[in-house]
Write an enzyme that holds these catalytic residues in place. Structure first.
Site, mmCIF file in Angstrom:
data_model
loop_
_atom_site.group_PDB
_atom_site.id
_atom_site.type_symbol
_atom_site.label_atom_id
_atom_site.label_comp_id
_atom_site.label_asym_id
_atom_site.label_seq_id
_atom_site.Cartn_x
_atom_site.Cartn_y
_atom_site.Cartn_z
ATOM 1 N N PHE A 5 37.192 38.331 50.543
ATOM 2 C CA PHE A 5 37.304 38.173 49.091
ATOM 3 C C PHE A 5 37.519 39.547 48.479
ATOM 4 C CE2 PHE A 5 36.009 38.046 44.700
ATOM 5 C CZ PHE A 5 36.671 36.907 44.254
ATOM 6 N N ASP B 267 36.530 48.029 50.943
ATOM 7 C CA ASP B 267 36.261 47.435 49.638
ATOM 8 C C ASP B 267 34.753 47.415 49.440
ATOM 9 O OD1 ASP B 267 35.768 45.804 47.471
ATOM 10 O OD2 ASP B 267 37.279 44.312 47.992
ATOM 11 N N LYS C 94 32.400 47.122 39.661
ATOM 12 C CA LYS C 94 31.160 46.440 39.305
ATOM 13 C C LYS C 94 30.080 47.397 38.810
ATOM 14 C CE LYS C 94 32.002 42.318 42.122
ATOM 15 N NZ LYS C 94 32.393 41.449 41.006
#
Length: 404
Positions: free
Chosen positions: A142, A227, A256
């Site tokens: 993801f 990531d 984030k």
């Protein structure tokens, strides 16, 4: 009369695209590890906005930095310099050991920027024939929701009826170094991978996997792109998850928690070769690197370090993991985690994880299901021992409950 929960939910359903299935709570404020709904019920946040709120809700020092900067200057575009960008570059480079920084906004933008950059590096530095660059990714990955990213997802829900998709990606199993070695060709420019697969259910690779991955990428002149949008900035009990195996990525993606939940801020961090190929006009973002974002990110990084949040994540994560593993419940198939990135996977016969999350809501805990049978647990890094023990009592009560 103020709107009820039903009113808020009904209005969302009437006007909003139905691309989410939220737990049935309407939140109105937050502080630290706690959030309150519109009826003033208090909940321990065990999702942290998918790790965007590592520093806790509405951290006062980040808030102060945001308000101060908002009074001074918010946006210039990159057509002009601003007095927050250079200090942001300097501080994030010092914190992470990076050489070059490309500021963006969302995590998906950081991923897309990395894809563009490693392809450009492949053509201009490695010498891959034009149009033939390949990037290796993992099954059950993801990395975001853009068209480019969902094209190499293996989740049918993210792909169906969104094609056609761009070529140039090869998919291998996660945690299998031999599969990576077999997939590398002379045209491979990068391996894009999450240190821990978050959305897939907190899937942790075998010990030593990333040591082998680093060796393979180095030997084949392939850029290792990690990531760390969810795993980075303290979530796993280290600043970056790569540190658990003592490796360094060629390209690291952060987002984030880079803003502590106040504002969309992301960054591509790399060595000189990859980002060094970009020239004026070849890539950019109107909002990327804006002064408000930079001021917020600088404060968000500072409090992570100054207030010992990363070390606290390691301590409290170990306590939380041990406590979850001590729960004797027939519903539990496996408990996994690193730092405060945790998951409880249920046996399929126990039913959907969502109903357990809804039951936890009734006990004052907000957690989120993923992949049908897994409960994800990721509280803010400011959680205390008392909070953890309080939460464990409630998880035990729900996970041992008979829903049949």
């Amino acid at each position: 009369m103020s709107a009820s929960v039903t009113d808020f939910v009904a209005t969302e359903a009437r006007f909003g695209a139905h691309n989410y299935e939220p737990i049935g709570v309407v939140l109105s404020r937050g502080e630290g590890v706690w959030v309150w709904d519109t009826e003033d019920n208090r909940y321990l946040d065990c999702l942290s906005a998918y790790s965007a709120v590592n520093q806790g809700h509405c951290h006062p020092k980040i808030l102060a930095a945001m308000v101060e900067q908002a009074h001074r200057l918010t946006l210039t575009s990159r057509a002009f310099h601003n007095d927050q960008l250079a200090p942001f570059y300097e501080e994030i480079a010092a914190l992470t050991g990076s050489h070059k920084v490309l500021p963006m906004n969302s995590g998906a933008e950081a991923v897309e920027s990395a894809i563009k950059s490693v392809r450009k590096w492949g053509y201009e530095v490695k010498g891959v024939p034009d149009g033939q660059a390949e990037i290796i990714v993992c099954a059950n990955n993801f990395h975001g929701r853009t068209l480019g990213i969902v094209g190499f997802s293996t989740d049918p829900g993210t792909r169906t009826h969104f094609g056609p998709f761009a070529p140039g990606f090869r998919i291998i199993p996660f945690g299998d170094a031999a599969a990576l070695e077999a997939a590398i060709t002379p045209n491979t420019v990068a391996f894009l991978v999450e240190p821990i697969q978050g959305e897939a259910g907190v899937i942790i690779p075998p010990s030593g996997y990333f040591t082998e991955v680093r060796e393979l990428c180095t030997a084949n002149n392939v850029m290792l792109v990690l990531d760390e949008i969810q795993t980075g900035l303290g979530r796993t009990g280290k600043l970056l998850a790569e540190q658990h195996e003592g490796i360094e990525a060629d390209v690291t993606l952060l987002g984030k928690a880079l803003s502590g939940g106040f504002y969309p801020v992301s960054a591509v961090l790399s060595n000189n070769d990859v980002l060094g190929t970009l020239r004026p006009g070849q890539h950019g973002s109107t909002f990327g690197g804006n002064p408000l974002a930079c001021a917020v990110a600088r404060a968000a990084m500072r409090v992570l370090v100054d207030e010992g949040m990363i070390e606290n994540a390691a301590r409290q994560g170990a306590r939380f993991l041990d406590g979850l593993r001590d729960i004797r419940a027939n519903t539990i198939r496996e408990v996994r985690g690193r730092g405060l990135m945790l998951a409880v996977e249920l046996h399929p016969e126990a039913g959907r994880a969502r109903r357990y999350c809804e039951a936890l809501q009734g006990k004052g805990i907000l957690a989120k299901d993923t992949h049908e049978h897994t409960i994800r647990i990721a509280p803010p890094l400011v959680i205390t021992t008392d909070h953890v023990d309080w939460a464990l009592e409630r998880f035990a009560a729900i996970l041992t409950q008979d829903f049949s």
